[in-house]
Enzyme design. Structure first.
Site, PDB file in Angstrom:
ATOM      1  N   ARG A 146      -9.941   1.515   8.996  1.00  0.00           N
ATOM      2  CA  ARG A 146      -9.659   0.101   9.210  1.00  0.00           C
ATOM      3  C   ARG A 146     -10.724  -0.579  10.042  1.00  0.00           C
ATOM      4  O   ARG A 146     -10.656  -1.796  10.240  1.00  0.00           O
ATOM      5  CB  ARG A 146      -8.323  -0.039   9.932  1.00  0.00           C
ATOM      6  N   ARG A 172      10.737  -7.396   4.683  1.00  0.00           N
ATOM      7  CA  ARG A 172      10.764  -5.982   5.045  1.00  0.00           C
ATOM      8  C   ARG A 172      11.380  -5.806   6.441  1.00  0.00           C
ATOM      9  O   ARG A 172      12.068  -4.828   6.713  1.00  0.00           O
ATOM     10  CB  ARG A 172       9.337  -5.407   5.018  1.00  0.00           C
ATOM     11  N   ARG A 175      11.441  -2.599  11.091  1.00  0.00           N
ATOM     12  CA  ARG A 175      10.251  -2.131  11.809  1.00  0.00           C
ATOM     13  C   ARG A 175       9.984  -3.055  12.982  1.00  0.00           C
ATOM     14  O   ARG A 175      10.032  -4.271  12.846  1.00  0.00           O
ATOM     15  CB  ARG A 175       9.033  -2.135  10.867  1.00  0.00           C
ATOM     16  N   ARG A 194      -1.188  -9.194  12.970  1.00  0.00           N
ATOM     17  CA  ARG A 194      -1.700  -8.068  12.172  1.00  0.00           C
ATOM     18  C   ARG A 194      -2.610  -8.562  11.061  1.00  0.00           C
ATOM     19  O   ARG A 194      -3.607  -7.925  10.718  1.00  0.00           O
ATOM     20  CB  ARG A 194      -0.540  -7.234  11.611  1.00  0.00           C
ATOM     21  N   LYS A 242       0.802  -1.216   0.000  1.00  0.00           N
ATOM     22  CA  LYS A 242       0.000   0.000   0.000  1.00  0.00           C
ATOM     23  C   LYS A 242       0.839   1.273   0.000  1.00  0.00           C
ATOM     24  O   LYS A 242       0.557   2.196  -0.740  1.00  0.00           O
ATOM     25  CB  LYS A 242      -0.909   0.057   1.242  1.00  0.00           C
TER      26      LYS A 242
HETATM   27  P1  AMP Z   1       0.599   0.392   8.696  1.00  0.00           P
HETATM   28  O1  AMP Z   1       1.882   1.087   8.479  1.00  0.00           O
HETATM   29  O2  AMP Z   1      -0.524   0.968   7.909  1.00  0.00           O
HETATM   30  O3  AMP Z   1       0.701  -1.098   8.543  1.00  0.00           O
HETATM   31  O4  AMP Z   1       0.200   0.633  10.233  1.00  0.00           O
HETATM   32  C1  AMP Z   1       1.050   0.210  11.292  1.00  0.00           C
HETATM   33  C2  AMP Z   1       0.251   0.117  12.594  1.00  0.00           C
HETATM   34  O5  AMP Z   1      -0.287   1.394  12.939  1.00  0.00           O
HETATM   35  C3  AMP Z   1      -0.937  -0.820  12.552  1.00  0.00           C
HETATM   36  O6  AMP Z   1      -0.594  -2.171  12.758  1.00  0.00           O
HETATM   37  C4  AMP Z   1      -1.772  -0.256  13.707  1.00  0.00           C
HETATM   38  O7  AMP Z   1      -1.230  -0.621  14.971  1.00  0.00           O
HETATM   39  C5  AMP Z   1      -1.558   1.241  13.550  1.00  0.00           C
HETATM   40  N1  AMP Z   1      -2.587   1.824  12.647  1.00  0.00           N
HETATM   41  C6  AMP Z   1      -2.385   2.374  11.422  1.00  0.00           C
HETATM   42  N2  AMP Z   1      -3.545   2.799  10.890  1.00  0.00           N
HETATM   43  C7  AMP Z   1      -4.510   2.506  11.808  1.00  0.00           C
HETATM   44  C8  AMP Z   1      -5.910   2.674  11.832  1.00  0.00           C
HETATM   45  N3  AMP Z   1      -6.579   3.229  10.806  1.00  0.00           N
HETATM   46  N4  AMP Z   1      -6.579   2.248  12.936  1.00  0.00           N
HETATM   47  C9  AMP Z   1      -5.924   1.708  13.981  1.00  0.00           C
HETATM   48  N5  AMP Z   1      -4.606   1.495  14.012  1.00  0.00           N
HETATM   49  C10 AMP Z   1      -3.889   1.894  12.937  1.00  0.00           C
END
Ligand code: AMP
Length: 191
Positions: A88, A127, A133, A144, A13
Site C-alpha cells: 500500500r 458494510r 467493523r 481511509r 477486494k
Molecule cells: P483492509 O481490510 O485491507 O481495508 O485493511 C484494514 C486496515 O488495516 C487499513 O485501514 C490499515 O489500517 C491496515 N492495513 C491493512 N493493510 C495494510 C498495509 N499494507 N499497510 C498498512 N496498513 C495496512
C-alpha cells in the site's frame, strides 16, 4: 502465480481475492484480515496495529512488512499467493520486490479494481451496519479513502510502468466482476 489485488477501501477486494486465489490454487493473504485477527486475539502486534486502524491510518511499514514476510514464508505460499491490501506504500513495493526476488520468482500481475468514489462510501457504510467493523464509521471511511489516494494510488503507475497492471471495472454484480478479473488474467503466464 504471484498476484496483487489493489483497489480503494470498499472496492470489494476481499470477496474477489478469495475467488481468484481459489481459482489459482494459492492462498489469499489479506493484511487487513491478519491485523484484525491479531487485534481480536489481543497480541502485541494487534495492540499496536489497532490504534492506526481505528483512525483510518496505515499501520507502519516495518510492522506490516515483517508480518507479510513471515506469512509468505509459510509452506502454503510456496506455489504463489494473492496479496489483498499489500503493498500500500512505495516502501512496501520495494520490500515486496526483495521478498519475491529472494524466492527466485517474479510478480506475475497486479489487478486494480476501479469503483466510483461515492459508491464506495455507500458500500462501506452499508458494510458498517452488517459487519460492525470499528473502522467503518463515515469519518474513518473518508480518511481511509484520503490515505489510499495519497499513499497507494501512486503504486498504480509504478506497476503500469512495469507492464504488470490490469485495470478491472469493479462496479456491478460480484460474479460479473469475478469474470472480468479472470478474463484480465487469462493471458498471464505464471513465473
Ligand atoms: P483492509 O481490510 O485491507 O481495508 O485493511 C484494514 C486496515 O488495516 C487499513 O485501514 C490499515 O489500517 C491496515 N492495513 C491493512 N493493510 C495494510 C498495509 N499494507 N499497510 C498498512 N496498513 C495496512
Amino acid at each position: 502465480m504471484r498476484l496483487i489485488l489493489m483497489g480503494p477501501p470498499g472496492a470489494g477486494k476481499g470477496t474477489q481475492a478469495s475467488r481468484v486465489a481459489e481459482q489459482f490454487g494459492i492462498p489469499a493473504i489479506s493484511t487487513g484480515d491478519i491485523f484484525r485477527e491479531n487485534v481480536s486475539k489481543g497480541t502485541e502486534l494487534g495492540v499496536k496495529a489497532g490504534e492506526y486502524m481505528d483512525a483510518g491510518e496505515y499501520v507502519p511499514d516495518d510492522l506490516t512488512n515483517l508480518m507479510v514476510r513471515n506469512r509468505i514464508d509459510e509452506d502454503d505460499a510456496t506455489p504463489g499467493f494473492l496479496l489483498d491490501g499489500y503493498p500500500r506504500t512505495l516502501a512496501q513495493v520495494e520490500e515486496l520486490d526483495g521478498m519475491i526476488k529472494f524466492t527466485g520468482h517474479q510478480l506475475d500481475a497486479v489487478v486494480v479494481l476501479t469503483v466510483d468514489p461515492e459508491e464506495l462510501v455507500q458500500r462501506l457504510l452499508q458494510r458498517a451496519e452488517t459487519d460492525g467493523r470499528s473502522d467503518d464509521t463515515e469519518d474513518v471511511v473518508r480518511r481511509r479513502q484520503e490515505v489510499y489516494a495519497e499513499q497507494t494510488e501512486p503504486l498504480i503507475d509504478v506497476y503500469r510502468d512495469r507492464g504488470l497492471l490490469h485495470e478491472v471495472d469493479g462496479m456491478g454484480e460480484v460474479d460479473e466482476v469475478t469474470k472480468r478479473i479472470f478474463a484480465a488474467l487469462s493471458d498471464v503466464d505464471p513465473s
